[in-house]
Design an enzyme around this catalytic site. Structure first.
Site, PDB file in Angstrom:
ATOM      1  N   LYS A 130       1.010  -1.024   0.044  1.00 39.33           N
ATOM      2  CA  LYS A 130      -0.220  -0.395  -0.078  1.00 39.33           C
ATOM      3  C   LYS A 130       0.579   1.420   0.008  1.00 39.33           C
ATOM      4  CE  LYS A 130      -4.841  -2.503   1.592  1.00 39.33           C
ATOM      5  NZ  LYS A 130      -5.073  -1.333   2.339  1.00 39.33           N
ATOM      6  N   LYS A 212      -4.351 -11.894  -7.471  1.00 41.22           N
ATOM      7  CA  LYS A 212      -5.849 -11.575  -6.552  1.00 41.22           C
ATOM      8  C   LYS A 212      -6.896 -10.623  -7.220  1.00 41.22           C
ATOM      9  CE  LYS A 212      -7.422 -10.120  -2.383  1.00 41.22           C
ATOM     10  NZ  LYS A 212      -7.323  -9.542  -0.968  1.00 41.22           N
ATOM     11  N   LYS A 215     -10.554  -5.119  -4.892  1.00 37.17           N
ATOM     12  CA  LYS A 215     -12.110  -3.860  -5.141  1.00 37.17           C
ATOM     13  C   LYS A 215     -11.220  -3.001  -5.611  1.00 37.17           C
ATOM     14  CE  LYS A 215     -14.513  -4.460  -0.964  1.00 37.17           C
ATOM     15  NZ  LYS A 215     -14.585  -3.593   0.195  1.00 37.17           N
TER      16      LYS A 215
END
Ligand code: TRP
Length: 348
Positions: A130, A212, A215
């Site tokens: 992140k 993966k 969102k």
């Protein structure tokens, strides 16, 4: 007194075995869940409710570790809450709440921050990922995200935490923090365990099956959302990236097809072998169509329930307030214990 008139002593009733305590949380980002969130996690939450005491939480405090638009965050939090119920979490059976409504989470997180090492947090792969992705906002909350997650879990004396693989490292850290604290002050926290059910599928991106399903993927074909209309779902599956062969078989190197087989298997309950037999001699086109339709059918009742719930804001309010009250009641006991152990002067 005549012996025969004595009331019979009731047989000592056997104490029912204590149900394990389950806790899990999901971020409200985008107000929807991905097919990966659903098949890998939330679908199983509902199934645990009868055999366990469950608490499920929309983690809006975690969400602000990356910049959010306030109106969107508010809207998405309610929508994620409704969707959690639509996926099968029953607010009468479980504690279903919103993180910021229960003040003990932030309070315990602060304490746990003081029992978590800089080195430990630096090793978290989610932090590394992140901070690479949001290089202009590597804030302290992003760094201490795992201590808040540990607080979420430890406040409820949780035994089992249903999480996806990507959260295993955070859960390990929560265990380490619990053990460390218990070692210093005596038994305070239950040491939680990850619960990764065998049936929970790990769902990959439809556009790049080595990644993966996420969102926040910029490629709109990569991610299926639980609230996508059926036509969109079918379309996304038709565009799924596969390989240049033509055989529907589960085999190393066929990431795209493997992913579609896992999804189809999770939704239909068929094994990979059965799926291979059913699609022997058929092309990828037919298979993609079948997977898309099966997923759309699986999600139809969820979307319908969600739409019905979103029309009844008063009911949703009643549910999340009730959930927060129960969560506070339970978690305050743990927090009180912690404050006492570390030597905070009691208020009364
Ligand atoms: N970090 C989790 C995720 O992004 C969400 C989460 C927050 C969570 N607190 C939790 C999951 C406690 C399980 C238990 O998926």
């Amino acid at each position: 007194m005549n012996e025969s008139t004595q009331a019979a002593v009731p047989a000592a009733e056997e104490k029912p075995a204590k149900k394990p305590i389950v806790f899990s949380g999901i971020q409200p980002t985008s107000g929807s869940f991905t097919l990966g969130n659903y098949l890998g996690a939330v679908k199983n939450w509902g199934k645990l409710q009868d055999d366990c005491n469950c608490a499920y939480c929309i983690v809006n405090q975690h969400a602000i570790t990356v910049r959010q638009n306030p109106q969107e965050l508010k809207k998405n939090t309610l929508s994620a809450y409704a969707l959690m119920l639509a996926c099968g979490v029953d607010p009468d059976k479980s504690i279903a709440f919103i993180q910021s409504h229960v003040k003990t989470h932030a309070e315990l997180a602060w304490v746990l921050n003081c029992y978590t090492q800089f080195g430990e947090l630096s090793r978290m792969t989610q932090f590394k990922d992140k901070s690479a992705k949001h290089a202009d906002n590597i804030n302290a909350g992003l760094f201490t995200y795992p201590s808040l997650m540990a607080a979420d879990i430890l406040l409820y004396q949780t035994n089992l935490v249903p999480v996806g693989n990507d959260q295993k490292q955070h859960l390990e850290l929560a265990r380490d923090i619990a053990l460390r604290f218990n070692g210093l002050y005596g038994n305070t926290f239950t040491v939680p365990e990850a619960y990764i059910p065998q049936t929970a599928a790990r769902i990959m991106s439809l556009a790049d099956p080595s990644k993966k399903m996420s969102k926040s993927d910029e490629n709109t074909n990569a991610t299926v959302f639980v609230l996508d209309p059926p036509e969109t779902i079918v379309k996304k599956f038709k565009r799924a990236i596969t390989d240049s062969e033509a055989e529907v078989v589960y085999r190393e190197g066929k990431d795209g097809i493997n992913n579609l087989i896992s999804i189809y298997s999770a939704v239909t309950g068929l094994t990979a072998e059965q799926i291979q037999q059913d699609f022997a001699g058929k092309g990828y086109g037919d298979f993609k169509q079948a997977v898309g339709e099966a997923v759309a059918e699986e999600l139809r009742p969820v979307r319908e329930k969600y739409e019905q719930l979103m029309k009844d804001k008063a009911y949703l309010e009643e549910c999340y307030r009730g959930g927060a009250d129960k969560a506070l009641h339970f978690s305050q006991r743990t927090l009180d214990k912690v404050y006492k152990k570390i030597g905070f002067l009691p208020y009364k």
